[in-house]
Design an enzyme around this catalytic site. Structure first.
Site: not given
Lengths: 309, 309
Positions: A36, A40
């Site tokens: 991530l 995100h």
């Protein structure tokens, strides 16, 4: 800070979600493949602004990778991801082991492969001898742009998203507009199959120097990362040209390709398409999007910019 | 006798179902194309034995008919159907106008057709200039038997059932085993796409003389109806042969074809396949099903018998 629930089983995930929805709470899903980054986290903030509970799924989907593609080298960092999700105030993380293995014990089905002809394209799911055989096809939107160079990609995306929707049963799902065609494919699938889920497309998040955030950026060499800045540079040049009155798509595409090629990128495609239908535009007479895919070293990057006149 | 709710709108149907499910009640769906007969009523009785509330859908699905097929002459009798459903104690009837028209007002999508190449096969949905383009494909099970002579059939069935599942959101759905391949396609779709729905296959219901109940039987001339009895006769003969020790599928198929052909039926296919995988069987060494499709006049009939050794 709410507790972060890490859920690995489909049935437990559905129970968790239903326990909240049946009490009138809303659940938003942010599907990811992990590793991530700030992009995100931006999707998660969007989700938090519209729903009471946030589920993030982390699953590197073999159904959207051809055997020749980079499934095995796709970056991952589950420990780091969980820390980021906890810090971001996410309520549940769904990280299943394998979404394409059936728990039904339906052994006879495992032999059905040689009964009939092979499917037209193979993903890592077929390659791995799983007996999954149901695929959601968004037949027109799946074909152009990324679908042309990655024939099984959107079939795999639509299918795994349909599965996640049926497992998490969210009210809302958030997708990044960096994957513009993917976002449109999901919107169309939701409409055509009557999923009662609101799809939100969230704006692209960029590094300080303009590079669109992507998990694959980590694979760029320092030199290629420098060259890759030409993508956003090319998009901005095109936008300036449109603002200056340029409406001819061939000329805009040529300008874009030139900027990227001269920097050392290898073009996969540069296209200007209508925003909803992804139909090729010749002249800009309605809202369009300029989409780019290009290789820098062994890394394929995509990016886009909406051009609203 | 509970009141029969006749619901035409997707959103009202979903609300009706959720109002019950969120209170812990169970909802079973019996999808039909109307012109209801005792076979359908048998599915409803099965549904009532396992769920608190019963929804019957009546929708002649253009997505599973090729333009050359009998969509326009498919029999209907909504008034009669509603009376039968009321008598049967059904709680709600879902009879939508057109499940393939979007209510989103997404006009630009209507122009997307010429952007990319046509799909491989066309149903009456594509033929009718709707802009639906998402199809659920159960890639192996859809190909043989009825899928060979009706290439768009199971694509259309799986898609409309996925839509109905997302609209009604039932706990349970009941399908007739007369449409054996359809039942298996739906079971596989449910498993592969993680629908949380229990699928029940209900036994074939026959007329007093053995003809499998079908809405299309009404189109048979008296003479063809007499000839069509040869289908069940052929299935029973094959079952007797298996009980007598016959295990060779080619011989059983030849016997079946002979009985139907001699009566004046035109064979579409006769196949013996494994019950779960629908893989062609050479020798009977596990549970199989003998499946038949044959024409009598302008009417195509299907039937089958499970052969468990």
């Amino acid at each position: 800070m709410p507790e972060l629930n890490v859920i690995r089983e489909k049935t437990l995930m559905r129970e968790w979600s239903r326990a909240r929805r049946y009490q009138g709470e809303t659940v938003a899903l942010v599907p990811t493949m992990g590793f991530l980054h700030e992009g995100h986290l931006s999707l998660i903030r969007t989700a938090k602004s519209v729903a009471n509970f946030i589920v993030v799924s982390i699953y590197v989907n073999p159904g959207q990778f051809a055997p020749s593609e980079d499934l095995s080298t796709y970056p991952s960092d589950l420990v780091g991801d969980l820390r980021k999700l906890s810090d971001a105030g996410v309520d549940a993380v769904f990280c299943p082991a394998d979404l394409y293995l059936s728990a039904s014990g339906d052994d006879s089905a495992r032999h059905s492969g040689d009964a009939v002809s092979q499917s037209e394209g193979n993903s890592c799911v077929e390659d791995g001898n799983r007996d999954h055989e149901t695929w959601v096809r968004v037949e027109k939107l799946e074909k152009g742009m990324c679908g042309a160079s990655r024939p099984v990609f959107f079939r795999g995306v639509a299918t795994v998203v349909a599965k996640l929707f049926n497992i998490v049963e969210p009210d809302i799902a958030v997708f990044g507009k960096k994957d513009y065609q993917q976002w449109r494919v999901i919107c169309r699938m939701v409409r055509d199959l009557d999923f009662d889920i609101r799809i939100i497309g969230a704006d692209i998040v960029r590094e300080f120097d303009g590079l669109a955030m992507s998990s694959r950026n980590v694979h760029l060499s320092p030199l290629d990362r420098e060259k890759a800045l030409s993508i956003y540079e090319s998009l901005r040049k095109a936008k300036v040209a449109v603002e200056g009155g340029q409406r001819n798509c061939q000329e805009l595409i040529a300008l874009t390709k030139k900027t990227i090629s001269e920097a050392g990128g290898k073009i996969d495609y540069v296209e200007i398409v209508e925003q909803q239908s992804l139909k090729t535009a010749e002249e800009i007479v309605c809202p369009v999007v300029l989409c780019v895919a290009a290789w820098f070293g062994n890394v394929r990057l995509i990016d886009n910019i909406e051009l609203n006149i």
